[in-house]
Design an enzyme around this catalytic site. Structure first.
Site, PDB file in Angstrom:
ATOM      1  N   MET A 146      33.534 -21.397 -31.097  1.00 49.72           N
ATOM      2  CA  MET A 146      33.303 -20.000 -31.435  1.00 49.72           C
ATOM      3  C   MET A 146      34.581 -19.421 -32.002  1.00 49.72           C
ATOM      4  SD  MET A 146      32.243 -16.966 -28.824  1.00 49.72           S
ATOM      5  CE  MET A 146      32.418 -15.251 -29.253  1.00 49.72           C
ATOM      6  N   CYS A 147      34.754 -19.534 -33.313  1.00 50.19           N
ATOM      7  CA  CYS A 147      35.691 -18.637 -33.972  1.00 50.19           C
ATOM      8  C   CYS A 147      37.084 -19.195 -34.235  1.00 50.19           C
ATOM      9  CB  CYS A 147      35.852 -17.335 -33.210  1.00 50.19           C
ATOM     10  SG  CYS A 147      34.354 -16.732 -32.440  1.00 50.19           S
ATOM     11  N   THR A 148      37.706 -18.569 -35.225  1.00 55.27           N
ATOM     12  CA  THR A 148      39.100 -18.786 -35.577  1.00 55.27           C
ATOM     13  C   THR A 148      39.716 -17.421 -35.830  1.00 55.27           C
ATOM     14  OG1 THR A 148      38.528 -20.887 -36.650  1.00 55.27           O
ATOM     15  CG2 THR A 148      40.674 -19.918 -37.191  1.00 55.27           C
ATOM     16  N   ARG A 157      40.288 -26.889 -36.963  1.00 53.01           N
ATOM     17  CA  ARG A 157      40.350 -25.564 -37.589  1.00 53.01           C
ATOM     18  C   ARG A 157      41.709 -24.917 -37.357  1.00 53.01           C
ATOM     19  NH1 ARG A 157      37.079 -22.484 -34.850  1.00 53.01           N
ATOM     20  NH2 ARG A 157      35.843 -23.950 -33.634  1.00 53.01           N
TER      21      ARG A 157
END
Length: 329
Positions: free
Chosen positions: A1-3, A207
């Site tokens: 979930m997310c960067t 990522r």
């Protein structure tokens, strides 16, 4: 979930970008929340209580939690998934707040990262998690903060203790592993460099490496338009193509939306994966006074409503969304 990444440009051109990755639509809408609001930590009788000193623009999850946003002083807060999170065993006696308010608490009360970090080091309170809507597991999250000076902090609960990483150099954050191990990964890849090869999967560690390399590699410019375009290009590079989901790994899921915060000019940019353009909110055009209404911009299912340009005038007055409280029984 997310960067999440922070761009440190010249002449105070500081930008914070984040992607929101999740396996299903998380019902995000954008809200303008005024200062002067009396808030509770939604943790039963031992809830913390405070009055919002700053107004903020926030993006919600399920309209029960603030997951991203910036306040009128230029502080940004971003919640990201961290599977390794372990919260304290709350005894019901210490002052506490629901995890749904963790980011909002920072936006309500502080103008800078340094102020927020000093406060959480000195203040004795705990964050209490709750179950993810529609699931039978706790929300396991960590919090990043950044401000108009370019300062950053990462807050994580590890083995029941709050761990704070505070340094201007902490520009990048993804999900697993914990931030200390992410930094070790970065040091390894710094020796290799990114012009020959970079890890290309959608895993958080990969990522992190790509975001680190490209954030350092893009031109450092003061021009608002060019800097914003550069930062959007990086956060798109570390996004996950729409439609991809890894079973039982919500932190490896489709990117639903992206935001960029311009700390210098007070602009909150938003881009949905399902719409062809970016829109933004200029905070100078929002009434954050204590007698102002809460206002919302409803984004529709999967954030599929199409907006463009500055949408400040499109917000409509609404009852504030209710933060998810802690179930104590």
């Amino acid at each position: 979930m997310c960067t999440r990444l922070v761009y440190l440009g010249p002449e105070g051109r500081i930008l914070t970008a984040r992607s929101m990755d999740w396996k299903v639509d998380i019902g995000t809408n954008i809200w303008a929340l005024p200062r002067g609001v009396e808030r509770t930590g939604e943790a039963d009788s031992e809830s913390m209580h405070w009055t919002a000193e700053y107004g903020s623009i926030v993006a919600t999850a399920y309209d029960i939690a603030t997951t991203d946003g910036m306040n009128e002083a230029g502080l940004a807060a971003n919640l990201l998934w961290l599977s390794e999170s372990e919260y304290p065993d709350w005894d019901g006696e210490e002052p506490a707040m629901s995890i749904s308010l963790w980011a909002q608490y920072m936006l309500d009360n502080f103008a800078t990262v340094a102020e927020a970090v000093e406060h959480v080091r000195d203040e004795d309170f705990v964050v209490v998690s709750e179950t993810v809507p529609g699931e039978d597991r706790l929300a396991t999250l960590h919090l990043s903060l950044s401000d108009a000076t370019g300062d950053s902090a990462i807050l994580e609960y590890v083995d029941g203790d709050l761990v704070i990483h505070h340094d201007r150099e902490y520009q990048i954050m993804t999900n697993s592993p914990t931030f200390d191990k992410q930094r070790a990964l970065a040091e390894y890849w710094e020796q290799i460099g990114g012009t020959v090869m970079l890890p290309g999967t959608n895993r958080p560690a990969d990522r992190f490496v790509r975001a680190s390399f490209y954030t350092d590699a893009i031109p450092q410019v003061e021009d608002c338009r060019e800097a914003t375009a550069n930062v959007f290009s990086v956060i798109r590079n570390v996004s996950v193509p729409h439609g991809i989901t890894t079973p039982n790994a919500p932190h490896i899921s489709s990117t639903r939306w992206r935001t960029v915060v311009d700390h210098k000019d007070g602009i909150y940019y938003f881009e949905s994966a399902l719409t062809p353009n970016v829109f933004w909110v200029e905070l100078d055009n929002i009434d954050f006074s204590s007698d102002a209404d809460a206002r919302t911009l409803q984004l529709g299912p999967d954030q599929s409503e199409v907006f463009s340009d500055d949408v400040s005038s499109h917000f409509t007055a609404a009852d504030p969304f209710p933060f998810l409280g802690v179930q104590t029984t």
